[in-house]
Scaffold this motif. Structure first.
Motif, PDB file in Angstrom:
ATOM      1  N   ILE A  32       2.053  -5.502  13.934  1.00 48.07           N
ATOM      2  CA  ILE A  32       2.446  -4.793  15.076  1.00 48.07           C
ATOM      3  C   ILE A  32       4.104  -4.760  15.349  1.00 48.07           C
ATOM      4  CG2 ILE A  32       0.247  -5.125  16.551  1.00 48.07           C
ATOM      5  CD1 ILE A  32       1.775  -7.379  18.060  1.00 48.07           C
ATOM      6  N   SER A  33       4.317  -3.931  16.200  1.00 44.84           N
ATOM      7  CA  SER A  33       5.953  -3.799  16.237  1.00 44.84           C
ATOM      8  C   SER A  33       6.226  -2.804  17.548  1.00 44.84           C
ATOM      9  CB  SER A  33       6.896  -3.524  15.048  1.00 44.84           C
ATOM     10  OG  SER A  33       8.024  -3.633  15.286  1.00 44.84           O
ATOM     11  N   ASP A  34       7.583  -2.608  17.949  1.00 46.12           N
ATOM     12  CA  ASP A  34       7.759  -1.859  18.997  1.00 46.12           C
ATOM     13  C   ASP A  34       9.241  -1.174  19.005  1.00 46.12           C
ATOM     14  OD1 ASP A  34       9.281  -3.836  19.744  1.00 46.12           O
ATOM     15  OD2 ASP A  34       8.522  -4.156  21.393  1.00 46.12           O
ATOM     16  N   GLY A  35       9.546  -0.313  19.518  1.00 43.81           N
ATOM     17  CA  GLY A  35      10.948   0.280  19.790  1.00 43.81           C
ATOM     18  C   GLY A  35      10.987   1.089  20.888  1.00 43.81           C
ATOM     19  N   GLU A  36      12.160   1.097  21.391  1.00 44.80           N
ATOM     20  CA  GLU A  36      12.627   2.175  22.243  1.00 44.80           C
ATOM     21  C   GLU A  36      12.282   3.647  22.146  1.00 44.80           C
ATOM     22  OE1 GLU A  36      16.416   1.594  24.361  1.00 44.80           O
ATOM     23  OE2 GLU A  36      16.311  -0.625  23.846  1.00 44.80           O
ATOM     24  N   THR A  37      12.332   3.842  21.078  1.00 45.01           N
ATOM     25  CA  THR A  37      11.899   5.359  20.617  1.00 45.01           C
ATOM     26  C   THR A  37      10.877   5.264  19.631  1.00 45.01           C
ATOM     27  OG1 THR A  37      13.525   5.515  18.927  1.00 45.01           O
ATOM     28  CG2 THR A  37      14.400   5.983  20.995  1.00 45.01           C
ATOM     29  N   ARG A  38      10.244   6.523  19.452  1.00 45.79           N
ATOM     30  CA  ARG A  38       9.179   6.628  18.208  1.00 45.79           C
ATOM     31  C   ARG A  38       9.995   6.168  16.758  1.00 45.79           C
ATOM     32  NH1 ARG A  38       4.343   9.046  19.307  1.00 45.79           N
ATOM     33  NH2 ARG A  38       4.158   9.748  17.280  1.00 45.79           N
ATOM     34  N   GLN A  39      11.032   6.811  16.890  1.00 50.15           N
ATOM     35  CA  GLN A  39      11.676   6.499  15.501  1.00 50.15           C
ATOM     36  C   GLN A  39      11.937   5.198  15.158  1.00 50.15           C
ATOM     37  OE1 GLN A  39      12.593   8.970  17.723  1.00 50.15           O
ATOM     38  NE2 GLN A  39      12.137  10.865  16.833  1.00 50.15           N
ATOM     39  N   GLU A  40      12.433   4.538  16.290  1.00 48.57           N
ATOM     40  CA  GLU A  40      12.591   3.287  16.250  1.00 48.57           C
ATOM     41  C   GLU A  40      11.547   2.089  15.880  1.00 48.57           C
ATOM     42  OE1 GLU A  40      14.829  -0.693  18.613  1.00 48.57           O
ATOM     43  OE2 GLU A  40      14.886   1.366  19.305  1.00 48.57           O
ATOM     44  N   ALA A  41      10.314   2.615  16.483  1.00 49.03           N
ATOM     45  CA  ALA A  41       9.009   1.956  16.256  1.00 49.03           C
ATOM     46  C   ALA A  41       8.628   2.187  14.952  1.00 49.03           C
ATOM     47  CB  ALA A  41       7.956   2.579  17.440  1.00 49.03           C
ATOM     48  N   VAL A  42       8.788   3.252  14.286  1.00 44.61           N
ATOM     49  CA  VAL A  42       8.372   3.658  12.932  1.00 44.61           C
ATOM     50  C   VAL A  42       9.208   2.818  11.902  1.00 44.61           C
ATOM     51  CG1 VAL A  42       8.288   5.161  10.981  1.00 44.61           C
ATOM     52  CG2 VAL A  42       7.326   5.670  13.501  1.00 44.61           C
ATOM     53  N   SER A  43      10.596   2.738  12.017  1.00 46.68           N
ATOM     54  CA  SER A  43      11.377   1.879  11.377  1.00 46.68           C
ATOM     55  C   SER A  43      11.146   0.402  11.341  1.00 46.68           C
ATOM     56  CB  SER A  43      12.869   2.106  11.819  1.00 46.68           C
ATOM     57  OG  SER A  43      13.609   1.503  11.104  1.00 46.68           O
ATOM     58  N   ASN A  44      10.886   0.023  12.786  1.00 42.80           N
ATOM     59  CA  ASN A  44      10.466  -1.363  12.823  1.00 42.80           C
ATOM     60  C   ASN A  44       9.122  -1.752  12.140  1.00 42.80           C
ATOM     61  OD1 ASN A  44      12.795  -1.892  14.244  1.00 42.80           O
ATOM     62  ND2 ASN A  44      11.794  -1.710  16.256  1.00 42.80           N
ATOM     63  N   ILE A  45       8.255  -0.904  12.531  1.00 44.46           N
ATOM     64  CA  ILE A  45       7.028  -1.366  11.790  1.00 44.46           C
ATOM     65  C   ILE A  45       6.876  -1.247  10.199  1.00 44.46           C
ATOM     66  CG2 ILE A  45       5.686   1.163  11.521  1.00 44.46           C
ATOM     67  CD1 ILE A  45       3.933  -2.102  12.770  1.00 44.46           C
ATOM     68  N   GLN A  46       7.680  -0.418   9.739  1.00 46.38           N
ATOM     69  CA  GLN A  46       7.863  -0.460   8.236  1.00 46.38           C
ATOM     70  C   GLN A  46       8.305  -1.939   7.859  1.00 46.38           C
ATOM     71  OE1 GLN A  46      10.290   3.036   7.754  1.00 46.38           O
ATOM     72  NE2 GLN A  46       8.521   4.232   7.306  1.00 46.38           N
ATOM     73  N   GLN A  47       9.263  -2.239   8.622  1.00 45.35           N
ATOM     74  CA  GLN A  47       9.859  -3.676   8.154  1.00 45.35           C
ATOM     75  C   GLN A  47       8.888  -4.643   8.352  1.00 45.35           C
ATOM     76  OE1 GLN A  47      13.154  -4.625  10.305  1.00 45.35           O
ATOM     77  NE2 GLN A  47      14.266  -2.405   9.948  1.00 45.35           N
ATOM     78  N   ALA A  48       7.790  -4.627   9.575  1.00 46.34           N
ATOM     79  CA  ALA A  48       6.791  -5.294   9.651  1.00 46.34           C
ATOM     80  C   ALA A  48       5.601  -5.385   8.493  1.00 46.34           C
ATOM     81  CB  ALA A  48       6.073  -5.102  10.979  1.00 46.34           C
ATOM     82  N   ILE A  49       5.572  -4.033   7.868  1.00 45.74           N
ATOM     83  CA  ILE A  49       4.617  -3.990   7.116  1.00 45.74           C
ATOM     84  C   ILE A  49       4.940  -4.766   5.842  1.00 45.74           C
ATOM     85  CG2 ILE A  49       3.520  -2.240   5.318  1.00 45.74           C
ATOM     86  CD1 ILE A  49       3.478  -0.310   7.620  1.00 45.74           C
ATOM     87  N   MET A  50       6.296  -4.607   5.474  1.00 46.80           N
ATOM     88  CA  MET A  50       6.794  -5.314   4.362  1.00 46.80           C
ATOM     89  C   MET A  50       6.482  -7.184   4.375  1.00 46.80           C
ATOM     90  SD  MET A  50       9.880  -3.163   2.765  1.00 46.80           S
ATOM     91  CE  MET A  50      10.852  -3.221   4.308  1.00 46.80           C
ATOM     92  N   ALA A  51       6.764  -7.461   5.640  1.00 47.41           N
ATOM     93  CA  ALA A  51       6.998  -9.048   6.089  1.00 47.41           C
ATOM     94  C   ALA A  51       5.381  -9.250   5.872  1.00 47.41           C
ATOM     95  CB  ALA A  51       7.497  -9.252   7.450  1.00 47.41           C
ATOM     96  N   TRP A  52       4.365  -8.317   6.421  1.00 48.07           N
ATOM     97  CA  TRP A  52       2.977  -8.862   6.466  1.00 48.07           C
ATOM     98  C   TRP A  52       2.681  -9.079   5.217  1.00 48.07           C
ATOM     99  CZ3 TRP A  52      -1.723  -7.845   4.888  1.00 48.07           C
ATOM    100  CH2 TRP A  52      -2.773  -8.324   5.749  1.00 48.07           C
ATOM    101  N   LEU A  53       2.988  -8.177   4.154  1.00 44.56           N
ATOM    102  CA  LEU A  53       2.482  -7.947   2.875  1.00 44.56           C
ATOM    103  C   LEU A  53       3.074  -9.018   1.995  1.00 44.56           C
ATOM    104  CD1 LEU A  53       2.618  -4.172   1.946  1.00 44.56           C
ATOM    105  CD2 LEU A  53       0.583  -5.320   2.451  1.00 44.56           C
ATOM    106  N   ALA A  54       4.318  -9.297   2.112  1.00 38.55           N
ATOM    107  CA  ALA A  54       4.756 -10.604   1.575  1.00 38.55           C
ATOM    108  C   ALA A  54       4.152 -11.818   1.978  1.00 38.55           C
ATOM    109  CB  ALA A  54       6.477 -10.494   1.733  1.00 38.55           C
ATOM    110  N   GLU A  55       4.080 -12.184   3.234  1.00 40.74           N
ATOM    111  CA  GLU A  55       3.408 -13.329   3.701  1.00 40.74           C
ATOM    112  C   GLU A  55       1.874 -13.302   3.115  1.00 40.74           C
ATOM    113  OE1 GLU A  55       3.339 -17.027   5.479  1.00 40.74           O
ATOM    114  OE2 GLU A  55       4.786 -15.691   4.514  1.00 40.74           O
ATOM    115  N   ALA A  56       1.405 -12.301   3.313  1.00 40.55           N
ATOM    116  CA  ALA A  56      -0.356 -12.239   2.607  1.00 40.55           C
ATOM    117  C   ALA A  56      -0.130 -12.620   1.323  1.00 40.55           C
ATOM    118  CB  ALA A  56      -0.840 -10.955   2.983  1.00 40.55           C
ATOM    119  N   ARG A  57       0.474 -12.062   0.536  1.00 37.75           N
ATOM    120  CA  ARG A  57       0.642 -12.464  -1.062  1.00 37.75           C
ATOM    121  C   ARG A  57       0.892 -13.842  -1.103  1.00 37.75           C
ATOM    122  NH1 ARG A  57       3.164  -7.054  -1.664  1.00 37.75           N
ATOM    123  NH2 ARG A  57       1.232  -5.640  -2.480  1.00 37.75           N
TER     124      ARG A  57
END
Length: 66
Positions: A32-57
């Motif tokens: 999960i992530s958040d942001g002040e705008t929809r665009q910021e939330a999308v950018s932040n969740i993309q970073q969270a996805i990469m971190a989630w996948l790296a940690e899962a591996r």
């Protein structure tokens, strides 16, 4: 290269929680992530996805295919 093709759910965050938008990835529990705008939330969740996948591996977890 890590693919970021997971479905993302973006919802308005309640004003009592600061407003903005929340983003989550149903296929990746706890991603999960958040942001002040929809665009910021999308950018932040993309970073969270990469971190989630790296940690899962790192932990040897099975990674859901995108």
């Amino acid at each position: 290269m890590i693919r970021l093709d997971y479905p993302i759910v973006i919802e308005p965050a309640p004003e009592e929680e600061g407003g903005g938008y929340r983003a989550r990835v149903p296929d990746l529990p706890g991603c999960i992530s958040d942001g002040e705008t929809r665009q910021e939330a999308v950018s932040n969740i993309q970073q969270a996805i990469m971190a989630w996948l790296a940690e899962a591996r790192n932990l040897g977890w099975s990674v859901p295919s995108a």
